[in-house]
Each structure stands twice: as structure tokens, then as C-alpha cells.
Write a protein that holds these residues in place. Structure first.
Motif, PDB file in Angstrom:
ATOM      1  N   ALA A  24      11.873   2.351  11.411  1.00 26.95           N
ATOM      2  CA  ALA A  24      10.863   1.848  10.732  1.00 26.95           C
ATOM      3  C   ALA A  24      10.583   0.613  10.731  1.00 26.95           C
ATOM      4  CB  ALA A  24      10.856   2.235   9.225  1.00 26.95           C
ATOM      5  N   TYR A  27       8.748  -0.128  14.147  1.00 31.77           N
ATOM      6  CA  TYR A  27       7.853   0.295  14.213  1.00 31.77           C
ATOM      7  C   TYR A  27       6.818  -0.737  13.860  1.00 31.77           C
ATOM      8  CZ  TYR A  27       3.610   3.541  14.196  1.00 31.77           C
ATOM      9  OH  TYR A  27       2.397   3.853  14.392  1.00 31.77           O
ATOM     10  N   VAL A  28       7.123  -1.149  12.639  1.00 29.87           N
ATOM     11  CA  VAL A  28       6.143  -2.325  11.932  1.00 29.87           C
ATOM     12  C   VAL A  28       6.072  -3.613  12.849  1.00 29.87           C
ATOM     13  CG1 VAL A  28       6.136  -3.730  10.156  1.00 29.87           C
ATOM     14  CG2 VAL A  28       6.585  -1.439   9.728  1.00 29.87           C
ATOM     15  N   GLU A  89       1.937  -0.320   4.476  1.00 27.07           N
ATOM     16  CA  GLU A  89       3.121   0.180   5.088  1.00 27.07           C
ATOM     17  C   GLU A  89       3.611   1.280   3.999  1.00 27.07           C
ATOM     18  OE1 GLU A  89       7.777  -0.202   6.106  1.00 27.07           O
ATOM     19  OE2 GLU A  89       6.668  -1.772   5.301  1.00 27.07           O
ATOM     20  N   GLN A  90       3.685   2.758   4.211  1.00 25.41           N
ATOM     21  CA  GLN A  90       3.918   3.512   3.440  1.00 25.41           C
ATOM     22  C   GLN A  90       2.713   3.708   2.267  1.00 25.41           C
ATOM     23  OE1 GLN A  90       7.952   4.038   1.927  1.00 25.41           O
ATOM     24  NE2 GLN A  90       8.803   2.903   4.075  1.00 25.41           N
ATOM     25  N   GLY A 113      -0.226   3.031   7.544  1.00 24.45           N
ATOM     26  CA  GLY A 113       0.792   3.186   8.434  1.00 24.45           C
ATOM     27  C   GLY A 113       2.047   4.273   7.901  1.00 24.45           C
ATOM     28  N   GLN A 115       4.460   6.119   9.276  1.00 26.80           N
ATOM     29  CA  GLN A 115       5.659   6.305  10.048  1.00 26.80           C
ATOM     30  C   GLN A 115       6.186   7.677   9.982  1.00 26.80           C
ATOM     31  OE1 GLN A 115       8.258   3.364   8.255  1.00 26.80           O
ATOM     32  NE2 GLN A 115       6.702   1.825   8.488  1.00 26.80           N
ATOM     33  N   ASP A 116       6.270   8.281   8.928  1.00 32.11           N
ATOM     34  CA  ASP A 116       6.668   9.952   8.839  1.00 32.11           C
ATOM     35  C   ASP A 116       5.732  10.266   7.868  1.00 32.11           C
ATOM     36  OD1 ASP A 116       8.232   9.276   6.904  1.00 32.11           O
ATOM     37  OD2 ASP A 116       9.965   9.990   7.397  1.00 32.11           O
ATOM     38  N   ILE A 178       2.602   8.863  13.641  1.00 31.70           N
ATOM     39  CA  ILE A 178       3.725   8.865  14.455  1.00 31.70           C
ATOM     40  C   ILE A 178       4.082  10.164  15.414  1.00 31.70           C
ATOM     41  CG2 ILE A 178       5.822   8.986  13.324  1.00 31.70           C
ATOM     42  CD1 ILE A 178       6.560   6.372  14.564  1.00 31.70           C
ATOM     43  N   LEU A 202       5.853   5.326  18.651  1.00 30.97           N
ATOM     44  CA  LEU A 202       6.822   4.205  19.072  1.00 30.97           C
ATOM     45  C   LEU A 202       6.101   3.401  20.174  1.00 30.97           C
ATOM     46  CD1 LEU A 202      10.087   5.236  18.083  1.00 30.97           C
ATOM     47  CD2 LEU A 202       8.881   3.633  16.706  1.00 30.97           C
ATOM     48  N   GLY A 304       8.721  12.699  11.255  1.00 29.04           N
ATOM     49  CA  GLY A 304       8.262  11.808  12.095  1.00 29.04           C
ATOM     50  C   GLY A 304       8.788  11.796  13.506  1.00 29.04           C
TER      51      GLY A 304
END
Length: 433
Positions: A24, A27-28, A89-90, A113, A115-116, A178, A202, A304
Motif C-alpha cells: 500500500a 502504491y502511494v 488514500e482509503q 485511491g 488500494q483494495d 487496483i 501497481l 486487491g
């Protein structure tokens, strides 16, 4: 002639990025790096405390600005910054700060974003817990792997987490996904408009030098942040079931387990006599991955895509995993190793891959090809920038078309705003008294 002003991006993180601790965090950093490469002006903020392994963003030219939850100081900060794009983020960060951004920077493009899908991961975790309560069979978990999308929907639909998370997706102008599987789940089962979702996996550079060969490697590896529940569960399944099956066939085999924030319950599993080595945090994950012959990722739940398996491909390290581990990672392409559904098949595949140089070398080649086909930074980076710029240019129409999102912002943000203001007033009262 005046130069055009650089696009201003504000990224609001749940934590400060730790790319050496988790996928995570990596990815950020890939997203932030894409913005910097475009010449954009980037600020990163988080209400979290400092992390043990956090990246030095200022060294990269990114401003670091701590922020507080339930505090109107953020309003002054964001108004002065006046970002063009805000990346949450989240979804919890969208819940906390989305209404403030909308109020003070209404023209900023709001991007989430993911991520999952956390609600999917949590629902799958609950399904695993139920399965473990119902049966003591530690070998066959086929019933947990890759169910129909409708089954996933029914697991998630009644949970508060799914309602919160998917509402945040609707309230955002664009969501970075993702996993293609999660895109299909959202579109086909939750009826989320596809226009709100952008596939951005990714993003990596394909290695231009050959990875270490078979004969220079000599052990198994598992790697993953211990704070991430799927990783801890994978270690437990390895310890109790899979690793003993491998050692039956390879009595001198060694397994090195790396992970950030290693808890005492993990270090207690270390047993050198069994070849089960808990190594704690790896300062350079790619270095330790490159030294291993086979990566083991026995994931029984999760969502994810898996950064450890992308790292394995970068390092030319074949892997053995489950359908959960490989989900959304290879499309119609071959897998660089083996995908298994039982502990016995997992162990047999791991042993075969470890011993058979021809099979191992073929899997290494497949992994490098898969990287080039699906994860190239020079493909996904420009695609992301183009999508963000298009949405900036057509923001009014896109928001008008997303009536459900507008409706949810109207109602949910009001309740969030009033709750936040009440908490802030209560905190101020405590300080005054």
C-alpha cells in the motif's frame, strides 16, 4: 510570457507512506512519483503519527503537512493551498475530509485511491473464520477461493463497511481501482457506474538486467507486513500445515519470513530446527527476494493485488500462491509459478518448483513477461494523468451525471460535518475547563 501554474495536488493519507513496509505504501509512492514526473506541485498530509519506516517525502520535493481530525484548522489549510486535485488514500479519509474539501475547494477534483476494497477483504476474512469454526480440515479451502461475484456481493451487501465504502466511491469524482475483479464486482453487482472507476494497478519499471539464476538461490521466502491480517493468517497456515508438508519432502529446506512491525506472537513461531526463520523487517525487500529461490504466498483471504508477488516477478523469483493471491494479477496470461487450492498441492508445487531448474527458469521468464504486459509504469502513469486531466476539464458535467453521488454528499456530508463540529466543540470545551 508567464508560465502556466503547475497543477496542485493534495494527497491525504491514512498513514504516512512506508513503501518498504507494505505494498500500500509502495502504491502511494508510485502515484506521487507519477504526479512529480508530470511537474505537478504535490503536498502530502495525514492525521497519523510518524511511522517507523516512513518515506522522507521532503527529499523528493513533496511538502509534508500534518493535519488533525475533527479540527477546523484543516479548513484554513486547504483554503490557502487551493489544490486542483485532492487524492484521498482509503475511504475513511474521504469520510473525514471530503466535506471540508467540497466546502472550501469546490472545484477541486476529488479522487479516491482504494488500494483494495476493504469491505471485500473483511467479508472474506469473516468467511474464513466461519469455515475454521465449522471444520478442522486445514488442507482444503477450495470453497473459499474465487466464488462467483454474486456470492461476494451477498457476503458484503448487508455490512456497514460496504455501505460506507461504496458511498465514498459514489461521492468521489474518480476512484483508482487496483483490481479488475473489484471493478467488475462494483459494476455488475453494486451498479456503480464504470465511469467512476479507473484501473490503475501497481506501476513498476521492468528490470533491464537479468535476475539471479537458479543455482545462486537457496531457500524459500514469505514477506508481508504483519499488521495486514491476510499476511498473518498466511504465516499461521504455513507454520501449522504447509511447511511441515514441505519439510517431509525437503528435510533441510529453509523458510525466511520477513515483515514490518513483527509482533511477539510472530517471533514466537521462529524455530531454526524446523527451518522456520522469522527474520523481522527487511530493509531492502527486493534484495532478500532476489536471494530466494521460491516465494510462498498462501493467502486464504484478501483483496486487491499483491505487492509481494509483483516484487517476486521483478526479482525473477517464481512463486506458489492461491486463487486469492493471484486474483486480478495475470488476466489471461500464464502464472509465474503455481496457483493451488489445498495445502498438499501448495507444498507439492513448492517442492517441484524448488527442485526442477527447467520449470523454475520457465516460471521466471513468464513473470518478467507478465510485468511487461500488465504493470509497466510508462503505460499506466500517462493513462492516469490523461484521465485526471480529462475529468478536470469535464468536471461539472461528470458531477451532474453522477446524481447518486451528489445525493449522498448532500445527506452524508451534512451528518459527518455536524458530528465533526460537535466533536471539535466538545474537545475545545475540555481544553477550556
Amino acid at each position: 510570457m508567464n508560465q502556466p501554474r503547475a497543477t496542485k495536488v493534495l494527497a491525504i493519507g491514512y498513514v504516512w507512506p512506508e513503501p518498504r513496509s507494505s505494498a500500500a505504501g509502495g502504491y502511494v509512492m508510485q502515484l506521487l512519483g507519477t504526479f512529480l514526473q508530470q511537474g505537478w506541485d504535490v503536498t502530502f498530509s495525514s492525521p497519523a503519527g510518524a511511522g517507523e519506516h516512513q518515506e522522507d517525502l521532503t527529499a523528493l520535493g513533496i511538502r509534508e503537512v500534518p493535519i488533525e481530525l475533527n479540527n477546523s484548522s484543516f479548513d484554513a489549510f486547504v483554503s490557502e493551498l487551493a489544490p486542483d486535485i485532492v487524492l484521498f488514500e482509503q475511504f475513511m479519509m474521504e469520510e473525514q475530509f471530503g466535506w471540508r474539501v467540497e466546502k472550501h475547494c469546490p472545484d477541486a477534483l476529488r479522487v479516491l485511491g482504494t488500494q483494495d476494497l476493504q469491505s471485500l477483504r473483511h467479508a472474506r476474512h469473516q468467511r474464513l473464520k466461519d469455515r475454521l469454526k465449522a471444520s478442522d480440515d486445514a488442507n482444503d479451502f477450495s470453497d473459499l477461493f474465487a466464488p462467483a461475484l454474486r456470492e461476494e456481493f451477498e457476503l458484503m451487501a448487508d455490512t456497514d463497511l460496504a455501505k460506507r465504502e461504496i458511498a465514498a466511491l459514489y461521492r468521489s469524482d474518480l476512484n483508482l481501482m487496483i483490481s479488475e475483479v473489484e471493478i467488475e464486482l462494483l459494476v455488475e453487482q453494486f451498479n456503480v457506474p464504470r465511469s467512476l472507476l479507473h484501473w490503475c494497478p501497481l506501476m513498476v519499471d521492468v528490470p533491464d538486467s537479468p535476475p539471479a539464476p537458479f543455482e545462486d538461490r537457496g531457500h524459500f521466502i514469505h514477506i508481508g507486513n504483519f499488521r495486514h491480517a491476510p499476511n498473518w493468517d498466511a504465516v499461521l497456515w504455513l507454520k501449522t500445515t504447509i511447511w511441515p508438508l514441505i519439510r517431509e519432502q525437503l528435510p533441510t529446506a529453509q523458510l525466511h519470513i520477513y515483515g514490518a512491525y513483527t509482533p511477539p506472537k510472530a517471533t514466537a513461531l521462529h524455530n531454526a530446527a524446523q527451518g522456520f526463520h522469522v527474520m523481522n523487517w527487511a530493509e531492502d525487500a527486493l534484495q532478500v527476494m532476489s536471494a530466494a529461490r521460491v516465494c510462498l504466498a498462501p493467502l486464504r483471504f484478501g483483496a486487491g493485488i499483491k505487492g509481494k508477488l509483483v516484487d517476486a516477478m521483478i526479482c525473477g523469483t517464481p512463486n506458489v500462491t492461491t486463487p486469492i493471491g493471484a486474483e486480478a494479477m495475470h488476466g489471461q496470461e500464464q502464472w509465474p509459478g503455481a496457483i493451488t487450492r489445498t495445502a498438499q498441492d501448495f507444498a507439492d508445487s513448492a517442492v517441484q518448483l524448488y527442485k526442477d531448474q527447467s520449470q523454475w527458469s520457465s516460471a521466471q521468464t513468464v513473470g518478467l513477461q507478465l510485468l511487461a504486459q500488465r504493470y509497466q509504469k510508462q503505460v499506466h502513469g500517462p493513462a492516469l494523468i490523461a484521465k485526471l486531466e480529462y475529468y478536470q476539464q469535464h468536471l461539472s458535467q461528470l458531477r451532474r451525471d453522477n446524481f447518486t453521488g451528489s445525493m449522498l454528499r448532500h445527506h452524508q456530508h451534512k451528518s459527518t460535518q455536524y458530528m465533526s463540529q460537535w466533536i471539535e466543540a466538545k474537545n475545545r470545551f475540555k481544553e477550556d475547563t
